[in-house]
Design a protein around this motif. Structure first.
Motif, PDB file in Angstrom:
ATOM      1  N   ASP A   8       0.827  -1.213   0.000  1.00 12.53           N
ATOM      2  CA  ASP A   8       0.000   0.000   0.000  1.00 12.53           C
ATOM      3  C   ASP A   8       0.863   1.265   0.000  1.00 12.53           C
ATOM      4  O   ASP A   8       0.333   2.365  -0.181  1.00 12.53           O
ATOM      5  CB  ASP A   8      -0.907   0.027   1.242  1.00 12.53           C
ATOM      6  CG  ASP A   8      -1.866  -1.147   1.300  1.00 12.53           C
ATOM      7  OD1 ASP A   8      -2.279  -1.518   2.419  1.00 12.53           O
ATOM      8  OD2 ASP A   8      -2.201  -1.700   0.232  1.00 12.53           O
ATOM      9  N   SER A   9       2.154   1.129   0.225  1.00  9.42           N
ATOM     10  CA  SER A   9       3.039   2.287   0.261  1.00  9.42           C
ATOM     11  C   SER A   9       3.025   2.996  -1.094  1.00  9.42           C
ATOM     12  O   SER A   9       3.247   2.370  -2.136  1.00  9.42           O
ATOM     13  CB  SER A   9       4.468   1.865   0.594  1.00  9.42           C
ATOM     14  OG  SER A   9       4.545   1.301   1.886  1.00  9.42           O
ATOM     15  N   ALA A  10       2.728   4.276  -1.065  1.00 12.06           N
ATOM     16  CA  ALA A  10       2.622   5.058  -2.296  1.00 12.06           C
ATOM     17  C   ALA A  10       2.322   6.499  -1.927  1.00 12.06           C
ATOM     18  O   ALA A  10       2.100   6.832  -0.763  1.00 12.06           O
ATOM     19  CB  ALA A  10       1.509   4.519  -3.193  1.00 12.06           C
ATOM     20  N   MET A  11       2.259   7.344  -2.945  1.00 16.71           N
ATOM     21  CA  MET A  11       1.761   8.705  -2.780  1.00 16.71           C
ATOM     22  C   MET A  11       0.265   8.674  -3.100  1.00 16.71           C
ATOM     23  O   MET A  11      -0.137   8.208  -4.159  1.00 16.71           O
ATOM     24  CB  MET A  11       2.474   9.654  -3.740  1.00 16.71           C
ATOM     25  CG  MET A  11       1.931  11.072  -3.712  1.00 16.71           C
ATOM     26  SD  MET A  11       2.359  11.930  -2.195  1.00 16.71           S
ATOM     27  CE  MET A  11       4.043  12.435  -2.574  1.00 16.71           C
ATOM     28  N   TYR A  12      -0.520   9.170  -2.180  1.00 20.27           N
ATOM     29  CA  TYR A  12      -1.968   9.233  -2.383  1.00 20.27           C
ATOM     30  C   TYR A  12      -2.345  10.682  -2.634  1.00 20.27           C
ATOM     31  O   TYR A  12      -2.090  11.557  -1.811  1.00 20.27           O
ATOM     32  CB  TYR A  12      -2.718   8.661  -1.185  1.00 20.27           C
ATOM     33  CG  TYR A  12      -2.564   7.159  -1.095  1.00 20.27           C
ATOM     34  CD1 TYR A  12      -1.445   6.596  -0.491  1.00 20.27           C
ATOM     35  CD2 TYR A  12      -3.513   6.313  -1.656  1.00 20.27           C
ATOM     36  CE1 TYR A  12      -1.281   5.219  -0.445  1.00 20.27           C
ATOM     37  CE2 TYR A  12      -3.360   4.935  -1.611  1.00 20.27           C
ATOM     38  CZ  TYR A  12      -2.232   4.397  -1.011  1.00 20.27           C
ATOM     39  OH  TYR A  12      -2.076   3.026  -0.967  1.00 20.27           O
TER      40      TYR A  12
END
Lengths: 113, 112
Positions: free
Chosen positions: B86-90
């Motif tokens: 789920d690690s990401a830029m949202y």
């Protein structure tokens, strides 16, 4: 599913050179938009093209929408370091009155001084 | 405020924890979109709202992801039982019409 492809994926050029980046699809889009995204920032809209064959100019940037509305190009004349960024194309997809959108993967441009 | 704001700007959490990401759109904008963006890639659509109604959530990866916009303004994207993938830029974007979208600065989520 309507998808957008962009090429090249990466482009590194010297200041003053000209370049063209492409956005392509096998599907017809009612319109396409181009965004530029700088590192650490969100995408910012550059232009929207809506008519097949349309050409729009924004200073040194020229945008063209293909006659069949399946592709678009962005041409930059005399590139400057300030043009560095991720160039994204985006088009409406699906139903919902064209409010759902898909982005291409982007072209990362680096203009070296 | 003048633009779209998001909070927190950075979030580090441990796997299995729940996180809530907030988006404060430009006042009066009807539409609000959530995207996830991997480094060097274009934004990937997650979901969007017109006013308080969720119009399309087809981009949400699985049922651990949910979003709400109860009063048609601020929106929250919630990820339950976070996983490393789920690690990401949202990113959140708002729009008066859906067409031109104004993006927020994003929340960078890191799941350890």
């Amino acid at each position: 599913t309507q998808l957008l492809e962009q090429s090249p994926q990466f482009l590194s050029i010297q200041e003053g050179e000209n370049l063209t980046v492409y956005c392509n699809s096998s599907s017809v889009f009612s319109s396409l938009q181009w965004y530029r995204q700088e590192p650490g920032e969100g995408p910012v809209l550059l232009v929207t093209v809506v008519t097949g064959g349309e050409v729009k100019k924004l200073k040194r940037l020229t945008f063209q929408f293909g006659d069949a509305r399946k592709d678009s190009s962005l041409h930059i004349t005399a590139a400057q370091p300030g043009d560095t960024g991720l160039y994204l194309c985006r088009g409406p997809t699906g139903d919902n009155y064209g409010q759902n959108f898909v982005f291409g993967p982007g072209t990362r441009l680096s203009v070296l001084p | 405020g003048a633009g779209v704001s998001q909070s927190p700007r950075y979030k580090v959490t441990k796997r299995g924890q729940d996180v809530a990401l907030r988006c404060d759109p430009i006042s009066g904008h009807v539409s609000l979109y959530w995207y996830r963006q991997a480094l060097g890639q274009g934004p990937e659509f997650l979901t969007y709202f017109n006013y308080e109604a969720q119009q399309d959530k087809s981009g949400l990866p699985n049922d651990r992801f949910s979003a709400e916009r109860p009063e048609g303004s601020i929106s929250t994207l919630t990820i339950q039982r976070t996983e490393q993938r789920d690690s990401a830029m949202y990113r959140c974007a708002s729009s008066p019409t859906g067409y031109e979208q104004f993006f927020g600065p994003g929340t960078r989520l890191t799941v350890l």
